[in-house]
Write a protein that holds these residues in place. Structure first.
Motif, PDB file in Angstrom:
ATOM      1  N   CYS A 143      -1.670  -8.090  12.955  1.00  0.00           N
ATOM      2  CA  CYS A 143      -1.508  -9.541  12.521  1.00  0.00           C
ATOM      3  C   CYS A 143      -0.199  -9.789  11.549  1.00  0.00           C
ATOM      4  CB  CYS A 143      -2.684 -10.247  12.084  1.00  0.00           C
ATOM      5  SG  CYS A 143      -3.706 -10.433  13.691  1.00  0.00           S
ATOM      6  N   ALA A 144      -0.360  -8.645  10.762  1.00  0.00           N
ATOM      7  CA  ALA A 144       0.721  -8.673   9.773  1.00  0.00           C
ATOM      8  C   ALA A 144       2.333  -8.345  10.133  1.00  0.00           C
ATOM      9  CB  ALA A 144       0.370  -7.742   8.608  1.00  0.00           C
ATOM     10  N   GLY A 145       2.399  -7.873  11.482  1.00  0.00           N
ATOM     11  CA  GLY A 145       3.609  -7.421  12.016  1.00  0.00           C
ATOM     12  C   GLY A 145       3.963  -6.092  11.725  1.00  0.00           C
ATOM     13  N   SER A 146       5.087  -5.600  11.784  1.00  0.00           N
ATOM     14  CA  SER A 146       5.272  -4.040  11.904  1.00  0.00           C
ATOM     15  C   SER A 146       4.839  -3.644  10.414  1.00  0.00           C
ATOM     16  CB  SER A 146       6.679  -3.634  12.048  1.00  0.00           C
ATOM     17  OG  SER A 146       6.834  -2.452  11.851  1.00  0.00           O
ATOM     18  N   LEU A 147       4.135  -2.466  10.103  1.00  0.00           N
ATOM     19  CA  LEU A 147       3.949  -2.017   8.840  1.00  0.00           C
ATOM     20  C   LEU A 147       4.505  -0.629   8.470  1.00  0.00           C
ATOM     21  CD1 LEU A 147       0.007  -2.773   8.426  1.00  0.00           C
ATOM     22  CD2 LEU A 147       1.677  -4.226   7.772  1.00  0.00           C
ATOM     23  N   GLU A 148       5.385  -0.352   9.446  1.00  0.00           N
ATOM     24  CA  GLU A 148       6.204   0.862   9.199  1.00  0.00           C
ATOM     25  C   GLU A 148       6.949   0.888   7.942  1.00  0.00           C
ATOM     26  OE1 GLU A 148       6.285   3.929  10.777  1.00  0.00           O
ATOM     27  OE2 GLU A 148       5.146   3.161  12.467  1.00  0.00           O
ATOM     28  N   GLY A 149       6.914   1.901   7.042  1.00  0.00           N
ATOM     29  CA  GLY A 149       7.468   2.086   5.746  1.00  0.00           C
ATOM     30  C   GLY A 149       7.151   0.923   4.792  1.00  0.00           C
ATOM     31  N   GLU A 150       5.922   0.047   5.021  1.00  0.00           N
ATOM     32  CA  GLU A 150       5.618  -1.013   4.229  1.00  0.00           C
ATOM     33  C   GLU A 150       4.684  -0.640   3.176  1.00  0.00           C
ATOM     34  OE1 GLU A 150       7.203  -4.127   4.173  1.00  0.00           O
ATOM     35  OE2 GLU A 150       8.396  -4.025   5.956  1.00  0.00           O
ATOM     36  N   THR A 151       4.553  -1.301   1.870  1.00  0.00           N
ATOM     37  CA  THR A 151       3.926  -1.206   1.096  1.00  0.00           C
ATOM     38  C   THR A 151       2.669  -2.374   1.500  1.00  0.00           C
ATOM     39  OG1 THR A 151       5.000  -0.474  -0.777  1.00  0.00           O
ATOM     40  CG2 THR A 151       3.099  -1.667  -1.292  1.00  0.00           C
ATOM     41  N   VAL A 152       1.157  -2.079   1.269  1.00  0.00           N
ATOM     42  CA  VAL A 152       0.233  -2.693   1.650  1.00  0.00           C
ATOM     43  C   VAL A 152      -0.787  -3.061   0.466  1.00  0.00           C
ATOM     44  CG1 VAL A 152      -1.678  -3.491   3.195  1.00  0.00           C
ATOM     45  CG2 VAL A 152       0.771  -2.348   4.122  1.00  0.00           C
ATOM     46  N   LEU A 153      -1.444  -3.985   0.322  1.00  0.00           N
ATOM     47  CA  LEU A 153      -2.505  -4.020  -0.395  1.00  0.00           C
ATOM     48  C   LEU A 153      -3.778  -4.559   0.166  1.00  0.00           C
ATOM     49  CD1 LEU A 153      -3.224  -4.083  -3.947  1.00  0.00           C
ATOM     50  CD2 LEU A 153      -2.643  -6.577  -3.876  1.00  0.00           C
ATOM     51  N   GLU A 154      -4.812  -3.726  -0.338  1.00  0.00           N
ATOM     52  CA  GLU A 154      -6.126  -4.096   0.618  1.00  0.00           C
ATOM     53  C   GLU A 154      -7.466  -4.431  -0.378  1.00  0.00           C
ATOM     54  OE1 GLU A 154      -9.512  -2.603   3.881  1.00  0.00           O
ATOM     55  OE2 GLU A 154      -7.802  -1.334   3.073  1.00  0.00           O
ATOM     56  N   ILE A 155      -7.856  -5.267  -0.143  1.00  0.00           N
ATOM     57  CA  ILE A 155      -9.151  -5.849  -1.241  1.00  0.00           C
ATOM     58  C   ILE A 155     -10.498  -5.338  -0.423  1.00  0.00           C
ATOM     59  CG2 ILE A 155      -9.980  -7.543  -2.748  1.00  0.00           C
ATOM     60  CD1 ILE A 155      -7.251  -6.834  -3.365  1.00  0.00           C
ATOM     61  N   GLY A 156     -11.358  -4.766  -1.213  1.00  0.00           N
ATOM     62  CA  GLY A 156     -12.595  -4.535  -0.631  1.00  0.00           C
ATOM     63  C   GLY A 156     -12.729  -3.776   0.496  1.00  0.00           C
ATOM     64  N   PRO A 157     -12.113  -2.613   0.561  1.00  0.00           N
ATOM     65  CA  PRO A 157     -11.931  -1.886   1.828  1.00  0.00           C
ATOM     66  C   PRO A 157     -13.347  -1.117   2.221  1.00  0.00           C
ATOM     67  CG  PRO A 157     -11.248  -0.509  -0.183  1.00  0.00           C
ATOM     68  CD  PRO A 157     -11.459  -1.767  -0.530  1.00  0.00           C
ATOM     69  N   ALA A 178      -2.769   3.966  10.016  1.00  0.00           N
ATOM     70  CA  ALA A 178      -2.662   4.291  11.336  1.00  0.00           C
ATOM     71  C   ALA A 178      -1.388   3.472  11.936  1.00  0.00           C
ATOM     72  CB  ALA A 178      -3.585   4.164  12.446  1.00  0.00           C
ATOM     73  N   ALA A 179      -1.163   2.244  11.337  1.00  0.00           N
ATOM     74  CA  ALA A 179      -0.066   1.208  11.819  1.00  0.00           C
ATOM     75  C   ALA A 179       1.277   1.791  11.151  1.00  0.00           C
ATOM     76  CB  ALA A 179      -0.245  -0.041  11.437  1.00  0.00           C
ATOM     77  N   GLY A 180       1.186   2.609  10.321  1.00  0.00           N
ATOM     78  CA  GLY A 180       2.655   3.343   9.605  1.00  0.00           C
ATOM     79  C   GLY A 180       2.722   2.785   8.157  1.00  0.00           C
ATOM     80  N   ALA A 181       1.985   2.236   7.419  1.00  0.00           N
ATOM     81  CA  ALA A 181       2.037   1.729   6.240  1.00  0.00           C
ATOM     82  C   ALA A 181       2.651   2.908   5.105  1.00  0.00           C
ATOM     83  CB  ALA A 181       0.626   1.186   5.411  1.00  0.00           C
ATOM     84  N   LYS A 182       3.681   3.002   4.480  1.00  0.00           N
ATOM     85  CA  LYS A 182       4.331   3.925   3.660  1.00  0.00           C
ATOM     86  C   LYS A 182       3.465   4.259   2.434  1.00  0.00           C
ATOM     87  CE  LYS A 182       7.289   2.900   0.693  1.00  0.00           C
ATOM     88  NZ  LYS A 182       8.525   2.560   0.113  1.00  0.00           N
ATOM     89  N   ALA A 221       4.868  -6.685  -1.036  1.00  0.00           N
ATOM     90  CA  ALA A 221       3.978  -6.026  -0.359  1.00  0.00           C
ATOM     91  C   ALA A 221       3.136  -7.187   0.583  1.00  0.00           C
ATOM     92  CB  ALA A 221       2.895  -5.415  -1.225  1.00  0.00           C
ATOM     93  N   HIS A 222       2.552  -6.620   1.563  1.00  0.00           N
ATOM     94  CA  HIS A 222       1.625  -7.192   2.405  1.00  0.00           C
ATOM     95  C   HIS A 222       0.157  -7.128   2.035  1.00  0.00           C
ATOM     96  CE1 HIS A 222       4.654  -7.809   5.773  1.00  0.00           C
ATOM     97  NE2 HIS A 222       4.999  -6.516   5.296  1.00  0.00           N
ATOM     98  N   ILE A 223      -0.524  -8.333   1.979  1.00  0.00           N
ATOM     99  CA  ILE A 223      -1.965  -7.973   1.665  1.00  0.00           C
ATOM    100  C   ILE A 223      -2.514  -8.177   3.021  1.00  0.00           C
ATOM    101  CG2 ILE A 223      -3.917  -9.052   0.343  1.00  0.00           C
ATOM    102  CD1 ILE A 223      -2.172 -10.463  -1.463  1.00  0.00           C
ATOM    103  N   ILE A 224      -3.665  -7.243   3.411  1.00  0.00           N
ATOM    104  CA  ILE A 224      -4.319  -7.323   4.380  1.00  0.00           C
ATOM    105  C   ILE A 224      -5.841  -6.955   3.832  1.00  0.00           C
ATOM    106  CG2 ILE A 224      -4.915  -6.397   6.646  1.00  0.00           C
ATOM    107  CD1 ILE A 224      -2.037  -5.276   6.910  1.00  0.00           C
ATOM    108  N   ALA A 225      -6.726  -7.979   4.314  1.00  0.00           N
ATOM    109  CA  ALA A 225      -8.082  -7.737   3.507  1.00  0.00           C
ATOM    110  C   ALA A 225      -9.256  -8.548   4.320  1.00  0.00           C
ATOM    111  CB  ALA A 225      -8.322  -8.259   1.986  1.00  0.00           C
TER     112      ALA A 225
END
Length: 279
Positions: free
Chosen positions: A42-56, A67-71, A118-122
């Motif tokens: 849903c966040a679009g392409s994550l290739e090479g992106e920085t992502v912040l996740e809360i409460g993994p 697996a989606a390619g976040a750097k 960054a993208h936040i995905i949580a």
């Protein structure tokens, strides 16, 4: 780049590390890897992106993001019991995962990200989801997008249109500052343990500028006052703002007999500007 295929099933991880979900932490673990993959997309392409996740938690969504390619994935986890399981995920994905043991409400995202958008995905803990969203809306310049799971009631409020029951303060603030889109609902059966409510995934993409000009503090004050007595006409509900309420409404082009839920975001911004000018 490794894909994490060497990792054991999440149910095995939960059993190995004794990760029973804690109600006090608002934990409901999402174990369906098809769903976690769908959320990450849903966040679009994550290739090479920085992502912040809360409460993994045990790392189901974490695996999907990597697996989606976040750097780089920075995961904030308050529950120390989950740290060994997350270290296994980091090892399986070439160390692209950094885990920080801490409270997301106290996090300084600007310092943590160091100027890297960054993208936040949580899958947010329900008990802190709304305060976290409001915090991030006020720091939206740090983020390219926010893909967040809420209980359905909150998701409804974020994306609600005027003249609907869910439309209110959170709708206006979210949509004024971001492009919002509802993605999909998730049944309680997908979680361990199953929550009592349906969940909803919402994506928010920060606007370059707010949708309409207005001072944020004044807009929030006007909106809060209007919805504080949402069943009343605005000429009555806005009286606590002081001054000639009906004159303000007329100058803003709004019928004094209107109710808060009937006004568009543009209407509220116009009213906020008129109110600011009158002070």
């Amino acid at each position: 780049m490794t894909d994490g295929s060497s990792l054991p099933p999440l149910r095995d991880v939960i059993n190995t590390y004794g990760l029973r979900a804690e109600k006090s932490l608002g934990q409901n673990f999402l174990l369906d890897l098809n769903l976690t993959g769908r959320i990450a997309r849903c966040a679009g392409s994550l290739e090479g992106e920085t992502v912040l996740e809360i409460g993994p938690g045990p790392g189901g969504l974490t695996r999907a993001i990597l697996a989606a390619g976040a750097k780089q994935l920075i995961a904030i986890e308050k529950d120390t019991r989950c740290l060994p399981a997350l270290q296994d995920v980091s090892d399986a994905f070439d160390g692209r995962l950094t885990v920080i043991n801490g409270d997301a409400l106290e996090l300084d995202e600007a310092e943590l990200l160091g100027g890297q958008p960054a993208h936040i995905i949580a899958n947010l803990p329900y008990n802190v989801a709304t305060p976290l969203l409001i915090k991030w809306l006020n720091k939206r310049h740090l983020f390219k997008s926010m893909t967040l799971m809420f209980q359905k009631e909150v998701g409804d409020r974020i994306t609600a249109a005027p003249r609907t029951k869910a439309y209110g303060r959170l709708s206006i603030l979210s949509q004024w500052l971001c492009h919002t889109s509802r993605q999909f609902d998730i049944s309680p059966k997908a979680f361990t343990p199953p929550p009592k409510v349906v969940s909803t995934v919402v994506t928010l993409v920060p606007r370059t500028e707010p949708a309409f000009p207005a001072d944020q503090a004044i807009l929030e004050k006007v909106v809060a006052t209007a919805f504080g007595q949402r069943r009343k006409m605005l000429r009555a509900s806005l009286k606590s703002l002081g001054g000639p309420t009906e004159d303000l409404l007329v100058e803003a082009g709004i019928k004094p007999t209107s109710r808060a839920e009937e006004l568009s975001i543009e209407d509220f911004c116009t009213l906020a500007r008129v109110y600011a000018k009158a002070q």
